[in-house]
Write a protein that holds these residues in place. Structure first.
Motif, PDB file in Angstrom:
ATOM      1  N   LEU A 216       0.834  -1.186   0.000  1.00  0.00           N
ATOM      2  CA  LEU A 216       0.000   0.000   0.000  1.00  0.00           C
ATOM      3  C   LEU A 216       0.878   1.249   0.000  1.00  0.00           C
ATOM      4  O   LEU A 216       1.936   1.257   0.632  1.00  0.00           O
ATOM      5  CB  LEU A 216      -0.901   0.015   1.237  1.00  0.00           C
TER       6      LEU A 216
ATOM      7  N   LEU B   1      -1.342   6.947   2.206  1.00  0.00           N
ATOM      8  CA  LEU B   1      -2.793   6.808   2.089  1.00  0.00           C
ATOM      9  C   LEU B   1      -3.499   7.540   3.226  1.00  0.00           C
ATOM     10  O   LEU B   1      -3.057   7.476   4.381  1.00  0.00           O
ATOM     11  CB  LEU B   1      -3.196   5.331   2.115  1.00  0.00           C
TER      12      LEU B   1
ATOM     13  N   ASP C 183      -6.929   6.572  -4.692  1.00  0.00           N
ATOM     14  CA  ASP C 183      -5.976   6.583  -3.576  1.00  0.00           C
ATOM     15  C   ASP C 183      -6.219   7.743  -2.612  1.00  0.00           C
ATOM     16  O   ASP C 183      -5.725   7.718  -1.481  1.00  0.00           O
ATOM     17  CB  ASP C 183      -4.539   6.654  -4.094  1.00  0.00           C
TER      18      ASP C 183
ATOM     19  N   ARG D 128      -8.502   2.286  -1.003  1.00  0.00           N
ATOM     20  CA  ARG D 128      -7.418   1.464  -1.538  1.00  0.00           C
ATOM     21  C   ARG D 128      -7.105   0.299  -0.594  1.00  0.00           C
ATOM     22  O   ARG D 128      -7.120   0.451   0.620  1.00  0.00           O
ATOM     23  CB  ARG D 128      -6.174   2.330  -1.721  1.00  0.00           C
ATOM     24  N   GLY D 129      -6.821  -0.866  -1.169  1.00  0.00           N
ATOM     25  CA  GLY D 129      -6.324  -1.974  -0.366  1.00  0.00           C
ATOM     26  C   GLY D 129      -7.172  -3.224  -0.354  1.00  0.00           C
ATOM     27  O   GLY D 129      -7.011  -4.072   0.529  1.00  0.00           O
TER      28      GLY D 129
ATOM     29  N   PRO E 130      -4.883  -0.544   8.812  1.00  0.00           N
ATOM     30  CA  PRO E 130      -4.699  -0.724   7.368  1.00  0.00           C
ATOM     31  C   PRO E 130      -5.398  -1.994   6.897  1.00  0.00           C
ATOM     32  O   PRO E 130      -5.466  -2.982   7.645  1.00  0.00           O
ATOM     33  CB  PRO E 130      -3.185  -0.831   7.221  1.00  0.00           C
TER      34      PRO E 130
ATOM     35  N   ASN F  61      -4.509  -4.303   4.835  1.00  0.00           N
ATOM     36  CA  ASN F  61      -3.656  -5.476   4.651  1.00  0.00           C
ATOM     37  C   ASN F  61      -3.345  -6.192   5.965  1.00  0.00           C
ATOM     38  O   ASN F  61      -2.721  -7.247   5.967  1.00  0.00           O
ATOM     39  CB  ASN F  61      -2.355  -5.085   3.953  1.00  0.00           C
TER      40      ASN F  61
END
Length: 318
Positions: free
Chosen positions: A137, A141, A201, A207-208, A301, A303
């Motif tokens: 990422l 962000l 983004d 995003r992600g 996040p 992820n």
């Protein structure tokens, strides 16, 4: 009028006018001093040539249209020969479009095949294939903030909604079997041949999705060992599209499609707009006994989110 004046009024270059002359499409009068003298009819002919060439009809093939003007018709396409010229140009364009479409289809197929063949299936493989950027990422962000859009969800009963699943059988969220079920909702998962919406983004939490899906993949066995009876992902994308995601990412769990925002309407789930389209905001529901037991929102996040869910399951045994 002189050639420079004709070219200016017709919107072409003097070189183009000389080219038309070489084809015999324009025949100016020669003055005693040797200069070309163009008439109003010449100007009309050059304008007609310019209009037709912009449509893809070559200058040499404008003759039937110019001949139509020569015999006194008001429009260059008032004659049968002009209509035949249109048809010939359309047929040629159709052949070119078909050829380009075939090439485009082949390129897309090769792109998808290469992406699926080379897509990593584990962090270790990811490092070995030197494709880590697909899962990384951006460091800058924007972090989503809790806007209170999910505070009403804990304790809410699931509506009687059945959603199509990549697992084959539709899933009835209100009638899941006993135990805890993890449903993570995400905006969209992109593919190598499809661009993300403009400004993606810059939208907090957008995003992600691929890293999140892979985090649930890599911790799937840990989640089930911690008490999750099932794990499902859900977005507005079609089942066929999501099936491609499942295959490409080697996901051990099924994806649900809610293209009509049925769950969002029933539960007032948070959504957002980007590039003229509507998407779900990222959140995760822990479902138990037909009700929402816990909500993760906002998520960041993405992820590392599966690990956050895993920690919660361990800290809150059923």
């Amino acid at each position: 009028m002189k050639i420079s004046e004709l070219a200016r009024k017709a919107g072409v270059s003097t070189k183009a006018v000389r080219y038309y002359e070489s084809l015999g499409l324009v025949t100016p009068v020669r003055l005693d001093n040797g200069y070309r003298d163009y008439s109003a009819d010449d100007l009309r002919r050059v304008r007609e040539i310019r209009a037709l060439t912009r449509l893809g009809i070559s200058a040499d093939r404008t003759r039937p249209f110019l001949e139509c003007l020569d015999v006194g018709h008001e429009h260059a396409d008032d004659c049968p020969s002009s209509l035949a010229g249109y048809r010939a140009a359309i047929d040629e364009l159709t052949m070119r479009i078909d050829a380009l479409t075939e090439r485009r289809t082949e390129l897309i197929a090769r792109l998808r095949s290469a992406a699926a063949r080379n897509f990593p299936i584990s962090p270790r493989d990811l490092e070995q294939t030197k494709m880590a950027n697909l899962h990384e990422l951006p460091t800058d962000l924007p972090v989503p903030q809790d806007d209170g859009a999910a505070r009403h969800l804990p304790g809410t009963a699931l509506p009687e909604i059945t959603l199509p699943s990549t697992g084959g059988d539709p899933v009835r969220l209100h009638a899941l079997e006993e135990g805890r079920h993890v449903l993570y909702v995400f905006p969209l998962i992109g593919t190598p041949d499809v661009d993300l919406p403009q400004g993606w983004d810059n939208i907090p939490g957008a995003r992600g999705c691929t890293p999140e899906a892979c985090d649930f993949r890599d911790h799937y066995e840990d989640l089930t060992a911690a008490g999750a009876v099932s794990v499902h992902g859900m977005s507005i994308q079609t089942t066929d599209y999501l099936q491609g995601v499942v295959d490409r990412l080697r996901l051990p769990y099924a994806m649900l499609s809610d293209a009509e925002f049925r769950l969002a309407k029933a539960l007032r789930l948070p959504t957002f707009q980007a590039d003229g389209e509507h998407f779900y905001r990222r959140l995760t529901l822990i479902i138990r006994g037909g009700k929402i037991e816990h909500v993760f929102y906002p998520i960041f996040p993405p992820n590392e989110h599966a690990q956050q869910v895993l920690a919660w399951l361990k800290d809150n045994p059923a």
